[in-house]
Design a protein around this motif. Structure first.
Motif, PDB file in Angstrom:
ATOM      1  N   ILE A  82       0.831  -1.206   0.000  1.00  0.00           N
ATOM      2  CA  ILE A  82       0.000   0.000   0.000  1.00  0.00           C
ATOM      3  C   ILE A  82       0.863   1.253   0.000  1.00  0.00           C
ATOM      4  O   ILE A  82       0.549   2.233  -0.697  1.00  0.00           O
ATOM      5  CB  ILE A  82      -0.971  -0.030   1.197  1.00  0.00           C
ATOM      6  N   VAL A  83       1.962   1.246   0.745  1.00  0.00           N
ATOM      7  CA  VAL A  83       2.869   2.405   0.737  1.00  0.00           C
ATOM      8  C   VAL A  83       3.412   2.628  -0.673  1.00  0.00           C
ATOM      9  O   VAL A  83       3.465   3.765  -1.161  1.00  0.00           O
ATOM     10  CB  VAL A  83       4.015   2.219   1.755  1.00  0.00           C
ATOM     11  N   ASN A  84       3.781   1.560  -1.354  1.00  0.00           N
ATOM     12  CA  ASN A  84       4.272   1.693  -2.727  1.00  0.00           C
ATOM     13  C   ASN A  84       3.177   2.181  -3.668  1.00  0.00           C
ATOM     14  O   ASN A  84       3.440   2.994  -4.556  1.00  0.00           O
ATOM     15  CB  ASN A  84       4.856   0.367  -3.221  1.00  0.00           C
ATOM     16  N   ILE A  85       1.960   1.695  -3.508  1.00  0.00           N
ATOM     17  CA  ILE A  85       0.844   2.175  -4.329  1.00  0.00           C
ATOM     18  C   ILE A  85       0.666   3.678  -4.127  1.00  0.00           C
ATOM     19  O   ILE A  85       0.512   4.432  -5.091  1.00  0.00           O
ATOM     20  CB  ILE A  85      -0.448   1.403  -3.995  1.00  0.00           C
ATOM     21  N   LEU A  86       0.707   4.114  -2.872  1.00  0.00           N
ATOM     22  CA  LEU A  86       0.553   5.539  -2.578  1.00  0.00           C
ATOM     23  C   LEU A  86       1.676   6.360  -3.218  1.00  0.00           C
ATOM     24  O   LEU A  86       1.415   7.379  -3.870  1.00  0.00           O
ATOM     25  CB  LEU A  86       0.523   5.773  -1.067  1.00  0.00           C
ATOM     26  N   LEU A  87       2.916   5.929  -3.052  1.00  0.00           N
ATOM     27  CA  LEU A  87       4.040   6.701  -3.578  1.00  0.00           C
ATOM     28  C   LEU A  87       4.076   6.704  -5.103  1.00  0.00           C
ATOM     29  O   LEU A  87       4.409   7.725  -5.710  1.00  0.00           O
ATOM     30  CB  LEU A  87       5.354   6.160  -3.008  1.00  0.00           C
ATOM     31  N   ILE A  88       3.720   5.588  -5.712  1.00  0.00           N
ATOM     32  CA  ILE A  88       3.665   5.542  -7.178  1.00  0.00           C
ATOM     33  C   ILE A  88       2.656   6.552  -7.698  1.00  0.00           C
ATOM     34  O   ILE A  88       2.931   7.316  -8.625  1.00  0.00           O
ATOM     35  CB  ILE A  88       3.324   4.117  -7.666  1.00  0.00           C
ATOM     36  N   HIS A  89       1.487   6.576  -7.073  1.00  0.00           N
ATOM     37  CA  HIS A  89       0.451   7.490  -7.556  1.00  0.00           C
ATOM     38  C   HIS A  89       0.717   8.936  -7.142  1.00  0.00           C
ATOM     39  O   HIS A  89       0.287   9.858  -7.835  1.00  0.00           O
ATOM     40  CB  HIS A  89      -0.924   7.020  -7.103  1.00  0.00           C
ATOM     41  N   ALA A  90       1.423   9.137  -6.070  1.00  0.00           N
ATOM     42  CA  ALA A  90       1.759  10.506  -5.664  1.00  0.00           C
ATOM     43  C   ALA A  90       2.788  11.121  -6.603  1.00  0.00           C
ATOM     44  O   ALA A  90       2.728  12.312  -6.901  1.00  0.00           O
ATOM     45  CB  ALA A  90       2.281  10.516  -4.229  1.00  0.00           C
ATOM     46  N   PHE A  91       3.733  10.301  -7.077  1.00  0.00           N
ATOM     47  CA  PHE A  91       4.820  10.846  -7.877  1.00  0.00           C
ATOM     48  C   PHE A  91       4.716  10.578  -9.370  1.00  0.00           C
ATOM     49  O   PHE A  91       5.244  11.339 -10.173  1.00  0.00           O
ATOM     50  CB  PHE A  91       6.167  10.324  -7.363  1.00  0.00           C
ATOM     51  N   LEU A  92       4.057   9.486  -9.772  1.00  0.00           N
ATOM     52  CA  LEU A  92       4.066   9.121 -11.186  1.00  0.00           C
ATOM     53  C   LEU A  92       2.704   9.186 -11.863  1.00  0.00           C
ATOM     54  O   LEU A  92       2.635   9.515 -13.039  1.00  0.00           O
ATOM     55  CB  LEU A  92       4.649   7.705 -11.359  1.00  0.00           C
ATOM     56  N   GLY A  93       1.654   8.801 -11.166  1.00  0.00           N
ATOM     57  CA  GLY A  93       0.339   8.736 -11.795  1.00  0.00           C
ATOM     58  C   GLY A  93      -0.755   9.219 -10.858  1.00  0.00           C
ATOM     59  O   GLY A  93      -1.441   8.409 -10.243  1.00  0.00           O
ATOM     60  N   PRO A  94      -0.925  10.525 -10.723  1.00  0.00           N
ATOM     61  CA  PRO A  94      -1.859  11.064  -9.723  1.00  0.00           C
ATOM     62  C   PRO A  94      -3.327  10.695  -9.944  1.00  0.00           C
ATOM     63  O   PRO A  94      -4.143  10.873  -9.044  1.00  0.00           O
ATOM     64  CB  PRO A  94      -1.658  12.579  -9.803  1.00  0.00           C
ATOM     65  N   GLU A  95      -3.676  10.117 -11.091  1.00  0.00           N
ATOM     66  CA  GLU A  95      -5.080   9.758 -11.323  1.00  0.00           C
ATOM     67  C   GLU A  95      -5.539   8.647 -10.381  1.00  0.00           C
ATOM     68  O   GLU A  95      -6.728   8.522 -10.107  1.00  0.00           O
ATOM     69  CB  GLU A  95      -5.321   9.353 -12.781  1.00  0.00           C
ATOM     70  N   GLY A  96      -4.623   7.852  -9.861  1.00  0.00           N
ATOM     71  CA  GLY A  96      -4.991   6.773  -8.942  1.00  0.00           C
ATOM     72  C   GLY A  96      -4.850   7.138  -7.475  1.00  0.00           C
ATOM     73  O   GLY A  96      -5.009   6.290  -6.604  1.00  0.00           O
ATOM     74  N   LEU A  97      -4.561   8.399  -7.200  1.00  0.00           N
ATOM     75  CA  LEU A  97      -4.315   8.834  -5.828  1.00  0.00           C
ATOM     76  C   LEU A  97      -5.509   8.643  -4.880  1.00  0.00           C
ATOM     77  O   LEU A  97      -5.306   8.231  -3.737  1.00  0.00           O
ATOM     78  CB  LEU A  97      -3.838  10.283  -5.822  1.00  0.00           C
ATOM     79  N   PRO A  98      -6.750   8.894  -5.295  1.00  0.00           N
ATOM     80  CA  PRO A  98      -7.866   8.689  -4.360  1.00  0.00           C
ATOM     81  C   PRO A  98      -7.969   7.244  -3.854  1.00  0.00           C
ATOM     82  O   PRO A  98      -8.211   7.015  -2.667  1.00  0.00           O
ATOM     83  CB  PRO A  98      -9.103   9.083  -5.164  1.00  0.00           C
TER      84      PRO A  98
END
Length: 124
Positions: A82-98
Protein backbone atom coordinates in the motif's frame (compact mmCIF):
# COMPACT_ATOMS: atom_id res chain seq x y z
CA UNK A 1 -17.66 0.33 15.18
CA UNK A 2 -17.94 -3.39 14.38
CA UNK A 3 -20.02 -2.70 11.26
CA UNK A 4 -17.54 -0.05 10.08
CA UNK A 5 -14.70 -2.55 10.45
CA UNK A 6 -16.60 -5.15 8.42
CA UNK A 7 -17.41 -2.64 5.67
CA UNK A 8 -13.85 -1.28 5.40
CA UNK A 9 -12.32 -4.75 5.59
CA UNK A 10 -14.64 -6.10 2.90
CA UNK A 11 -14.16 -3.14 0.54
CA UNK A 12 -10.40 -3.32 0.88
CA UNK A 13 -10.42 -7.09 0.40
CA UNK A 14 -12.61 -6.87 -2.69
CA UNK A 15 -10.36 -4.21 -4.17
CA UNK A 16 -7.28 -6.40 -3.76
CA UNK A 17 -9.14 -9.48 -5.00
CA UNK A 18 -10.28 -7.66 -8.13
CA UNK A 19 -6.81 -6.25 -8.83
CA UNK A 20 -5.07 -9.58 -8.36
CA UNK A 21 -7.56 -11.77 -10.24
CA UNK A 22 -7.68 -9.46 -13.26
CA UNK A 23 -3.86 -9.40 -13.39
CA UNK A 24 -3.24 -13.10 -12.81
CA UNK A 25 -5.90 -14.30 -15.24
CA UNK A 26 -5.46 -11.40 -17.69
CA UNK A 27 -9.19 -10.62 -17.64
CA UNK A 28 -8.77 -6.92 -18.44
CA UNK A 29 -6.18 -5.29 -20.64
CA UNK A 30 -4.93 -2.29 -18.66
CA UNK A 31 -4.44 1.02 -20.47
CA UNK A 32 -0.94 1.63 -21.75
CA UNK A 33 0.99 3.75 -19.22
CA UNK A 34 2.78 6.87 -20.39
CA UNK A 35 5.85 8.80 -19.35
CA UNK A 36 7.55 7.90 -16.10
CA UNK A 37 4.81 5.41 -15.25
CA UNK A 38 5.65 3.49 -18.44
CA UNK A 39 9.31 3.29 -17.45
CA UNK A 40 8.41 2.18 -13.93
CA UNK A 41 5.96 -0.46 -15.19
CA UNK A 42 8.53 -1.78 -17.65
CA UNK A 43 11.00 -2.17 -14.79
CA UNK A 44 8.48 -4.08 -12.70
CA UNK A 45 7.65 -6.38 -15.59
CA UNK A 46 11.35 -6.91 -16.37
CA UNK A 47 11.74 -8.53 -12.95
CA UNK A 48 9.57 -11.47 -13.97
CA UNK A 49 8.95 -12.74 -10.43
CA UNK A 50 7.95 -9.49 -8.73
CA UNK A 51 4.46 -8.70 -10.03
CA UNK A 52 3.17 -12.30 -9.90
CA UNK A 53 4.47 -12.56 -6.32
CA UNK A 54 2.81 -9.29 -5.31
CA UNK A 55 -0.46 -10.27 -6.98
CA UNK A 56 -0.54 -13.69 -5.29
CA UNK A 57 0.10 -11.95 -1.96
CA UNK A 58 -2.70 -9.48 -2.75
CA UNK A 59 -5.00 -12.39 -3.62
CA UNK A 60 -4.35 -14.26 -0.37
CA UNK A 61 -4.61 -11.12 1.76
CA UNK A 62 -7.75 -10.05 -0.10
CA UNK A 63 -9.31 -13.42 0.70
CA UNK A 64 -8.25 -13.05 4.33
CA UNK A 65 -9.86 -9.61 4.52
CA UNK A 66 -13.11 -10.68 2.86
CA UNK A 67 -13.45 -13.77 5.06
CA UNK A 68 -12.36 -11.94 8.21
CA UNK A 69 -9.65 -14.47 9.04
CA UNK A 70 -6.04 -13.46 9.78
CA UNK A 71 -6.89 -9.77 9.31
CA UNK A 72 -3.99 -8.50 11.49
CA UNK A 73 -1.55 -10.56 9.41
CA UNK A 74 -3.11 -9.34 6.16
CA UNK A 75 -2.77 -5.68 7.22
CA UNK A 76 0.91 -6.21 8.03
CA UNK A 77 1.62 -8.00 4.74
CA UNK A 78 -0.27 -5.41 2.68
CA UNK A 79 1.31 -2.37 4.37
CA UNK A 80 4.46 -2.17 2.18
CA UNK A 81 2.40 -2.80 -0.95
CA UNK A 82 0.00 0.00 0.00
CA UNK A 83 2.87 2.40 0.74
CA UNK A 84 4.27 1.69 -2.73
CA UNK A 85 0.84 2.17 -4.33
CA UNK A 86 0.55 5.54 -2.58
CA UNK A 87 4.04 6.70 -3.58
CA UNK A 88 3.67 5.54 -7.18
CA UNK A 89 0.45 7.49 -7.56
CA UNK A 90 1.76 10.51 -5.66
CA UNK A 91 4.82 10.85 -7.88
CA UNK A 92 4.07 9.12 -11.19
CA UNK A 93 0.34 8.74 -11.80
CA UNK A 94 -1.86 11.06 -9.72
CA UNK A 95 -5.08 9.76 -11.32
CA UNK A 96 -4.99 6.77 -8.94
CA UNK A 97 -4.31 8.83 -5.83
CA UNK A 98 -7.87 8.69 -4.36
CA UNK A 99 -7.82 4.88 -4.31
CA UNK A 100 -4.32 4.89 -2.84
CA UNK A 101 -5.39 7.27 -0.07
CA UNK A 102 -8.41 5.06 0.66
CA UNK A 103 -6.10 2.05 0.99
CA UNK A 104 -3.78 3.88 3.38
CA UNK A 105 -6.67 5.06 5.55
CA UNK A 106 -8.44 1.69 5.45
CA UNK A 107 -5.30 -0.24 6.36
CA UNK A 108 -4.55 2.22 9.16
CA UNK A 109 -8.11 1.90 10.45
CA UNK A 110 -7.94 -1.90 10.44
CA UNK A 111 -4.49 -1.91 12.04
CA UNK A 112 -5.74 0.42 14.77
CA UNK A 113 -8.77 -1.78 15.36
CA UNK A 114 -6.52 -4.84 15.74
CA UNK A 115 -3.79 -3.02 17.69
CA UNK A 116 -3.89 -5.57 20.52
CA UNK A 117 -2.69 -8.23 18.07
CA UNK A 118 0.46 -6.21 17.42
CA UNK A 119 1.36 -5.54 21.07
CA UNK A 120 3.70 -8.57 21.38
CA UNK A 121 5.73 -7.29 18.42
CA UNK A 122 6.72 -4.18 20.36
CA UNK A 123 7.84 -5.81 23.61
CA UNK A 124 11.54 -5.53 24.29
Amino acid sequence: MKIAVIIVRTLMGLLFLFASVTYLFKLITPPEPTGAMKTFSAGLEAARYLMPTVKVLELTCGLALVTGRFVPLATVLLAPIIVNILLIHAFLGPEGLPVAIFLVLANGFLAYHHRESYRPLFRA
